[in-house]
Design an enzyme around this catalytic site. Structure first.
Site, short mmCIF file in Angstrom:
data_model
loop_
_atom_site.label_atom_id
_atom_site.label_comp_id
_atom_site.label_asym_id
_atom_site.label_seq_id
_atom_site.Cartn_x
_atom_site.Cartn_y
_atom_site.Cartn_z
CB CYS A 172 -7.51 -4.92 -15.05
SG CYS A 172 -7.14 -4.73 -13.40
CB CYS A 180 -1.29 -4.28 -12.94
SG CYS A 180 -0.76 -6.08 -13.41
CB CYS A 232 -7.15 -10.91 -12.37
SG CYS A 232 -5.09 -10.71 -12.41
CE1 TYR A 255 -10.93 -18.84 -0.02
CE2 TYR A 255 -12.41 -21.24 -0.21
CZ TYR A 255 -11.94 -19.58 -0.41
OH TYR A 255 -13.22 -18.95 -1.05
CB CYS A 310 -5.31 -6.49 -18.64
SG CYS A 310 -4.11 -7.31 -18.98
CD GLU A 323 -16.13 -19.55 0.16
OE1 GLU A 323 -15.82 -20.64 -0.46
OE2 GLU A 323 -17.00 -18.52 0.31
CG ASP A 338 -9.27 -18.10 -4.30
OD1 ASP A 338 -8.65 -16.86 -4.22
OD2 ASP A 338 -10.21 -18.36 -4.27
S1 SF4 Z 1 -3.69 -5.31 -15.09
FE1 SF4 Z 1 -2.48 -6.97 -13.97
S2 SF4 Z 1 -3.64 -7.40 -12.08
FE2 SF4 Z 1 -5.64 -6.55 -13.11
S3 SF4 Z 1 -6.11 -8.48 -15.16
FE3 SF4 Z 1 -3.96 -7.58 -16.48
S4 SF4 Z 1 -2.55 -9.41 -15.43
FE4 SF4 Z 1 -4.80 -8.72 -13.69
#
Ligand code: SF4
Length: 302
Positions: free
Chosen positions: A197, A203, A187, A114, A194, A31, A132
Site C-alpha cells: 500500500c 493509515c 485495500c 453512485y 498493506c 458502470e 462506492d
Molecule cells: S495500509 Fe491501510 S489503506 Fe493501505 S491497504 Fe492496509 S488497511 Fe488499506
C-alpha cells in the site's frame, strides 16, 4: 496522501477497456455491469456489447430478448432491462448522447447516485463525490481507523468523501479513480495487502493496531436462494428459441427428453427446487418483465 495514492494509480492501475478513451456510453455500460458483478466477468461481455451496440441508439433498437441473451450470466438481469430503457430515454430526450451532468444522469432508469457521479466524473471529467464500496472501505481504514465502513452509507461518510475530494476537476477525477482502484486491488475487504500500500505509513487503521470490525458483514448466500432458481430459469429461457412449456420446469423426465434444452433444464432440475420456490421464481420473472407467460409456455420478452 493524495499524491501517494494518485502516483500509485498512475503506475499500477489495471488496463481496463473502459478506461482511457472509452465513449461515455461505454463508461455508462461498464458502470451498470460493474454494480454487482466483478471485473473479470464483466470485461468479455462489455467488449462484446460495445462491438455489437456501439451507441445508445444501436442498443435501444435491439429487441429485449436479444439484450437478455447477451447479458448472459452477469446476474441481476433487471439491470439489462433498465439499461435498455435508459438507452431509449437517451435517444428520445438527449439526441442519442449520454447526458453529461449528474442531475440528468440521475434521471435515467437504473442510474442511482453512485452511477450518476461515476459517469459524470469518468466520462465527462466533472468534479463529483464518487462513493462506492471500495472507496468507503479505504476511507474507513485510512482516515477513520476502522476495519470496515458502517453497514449502510452514512451522512458522515459522504461529508468525509466530499472533504477529501480535490478542488481541481482533473485532480478530483484522478482521486476518485485512484481510491476506487486501491480498494479494489490492495485495500480489499477480506485480506488487505498493506505491504503493497502506498499509504501504509499514514493509515489510521494500522496506527490503531488493526482493530477488529464491530460487526460481521452479511455474506450473500447463493445456494438454495430464489436468486439461484431465477438464474437457472433465465438460463433455460436464454437457450430456448421458442416458448418453454410449463411442464418442462416441473417434470424431470420430460425435461431430459427435450434434447435442445436438456443441459439447462438439467441444471434447473438438479437444484431440486420445491414447487413453491419455482412458482415464485417464474412469477417473479414475469412480474419483473424478464419473462412472458402464455399458453405456449414461458419465454424471454419480445
Ligand atoms: S495500509 Fe491501510 S489503506 Fe493501505 S491497504 Fe492496509 S488497511 Fe488499506
Amino acid at each position: 496522501m493524495h499524491r501517494e495514492i494518485q502516483d500509485w494509480f498512475l503506475r499500477e492501475a489495471r488496463d481496463l477497456p473502459w478506461r482511457g478513451g472509452a465513449s461515455p456510453w461505454g463508461i455508462l455500460v461498464s458502470e451498470i455491469m460493474l454494480q454487482q458483478t466483478p471485473v473479470v466477468r464483466v470485461q468479455p461481455v462489455w467488449e462484446e456489447w460495445l462491438g455489437r451496440w456501439p451507441t445508445p441508439a444501436d442498443f435501444a433498437a435491439a429487441p429485449a430478448a436479444e439484450v437478455l441473451r447477451a447479458w448472459g450470466r452477469l446476474g441481476y438481469p433487471r439491470r439489462a432491462l433498465r439499461l435498455h430503457a435508459a438507452a431509449a430515454q437517451i435517444v428520445e430526450q438527449h439526441g442519442g448522447k449520454v447526458p453529461d451532468t449528474f442531475e440528468e444522469l440521475l434521471e435515467l432508469p437504473g442510474v442511482g447516485t453512485y452511477t450518476a457521479a461515476a459517469v459524470a466524473a469518468f466520462a465527462f471529467g466533472r468534479r463529483t463525490t464518487v462513493v462506492d464500496t471500495n472507496i468507503r472501505r479505504v476511507h474507513a481504514r485510512l482516515v477513520v481507523g476502522q476495519a470496515l465502513p458502517a453497514p449502510a452509507l452514512t451522512a458522515a461518510e459522504m461529508a468525509l468523501a466530499a472533504e477529501l475530494l480535490p478542488e481541481d476537476d482533473g485532480e478530483s477525477v484522478l482521486w476518485n479513480a485512484a481510491v476506487m482502484e486501491l480498494g479494489a486491488v490492495v485495500c480489499t475487504a477480506r485480506s488487505p495487502k498493506c505491504g503493497l500500500c502506498p499509504v501504509l505509513e499514514q493509515c489510521a487503521w494500522i496506527a490503531a493496531g488493526q482493530p477488529e470490525p464491530t460487526y460481521i458483514p452479511k455474506g450473500q448466500p447463493w445456494a438454495g436462494t430464489d436468486r439461484q432458481v431465477r438464474g437457472a430459469v433465465m438460463a433455460v429461457l436464454r437457450a430456448a428459441g421458442s416458448p418453454v412449456h410449463a411442464d418442462l420446469f416441473w417434470d424431470g423426465d420430460a425435461a431430459r427428453a427435450h434434447t435442445e434444452l436438456a443441459a439447462e433444464l438439467g441444471k434447473l432440475h438438479d437444484l431440486n427446487t420445491h414447487a413453491p420456490q419455482l412458482e415464485r421464481a417464474l412469477a417473479g420473472l414475469v412480474a419483473d418483465g424478464l419473462a412472458q407467460h402464455s399458453e405456449a409456455g414461458y419465454q424471454l420478452p419480445a
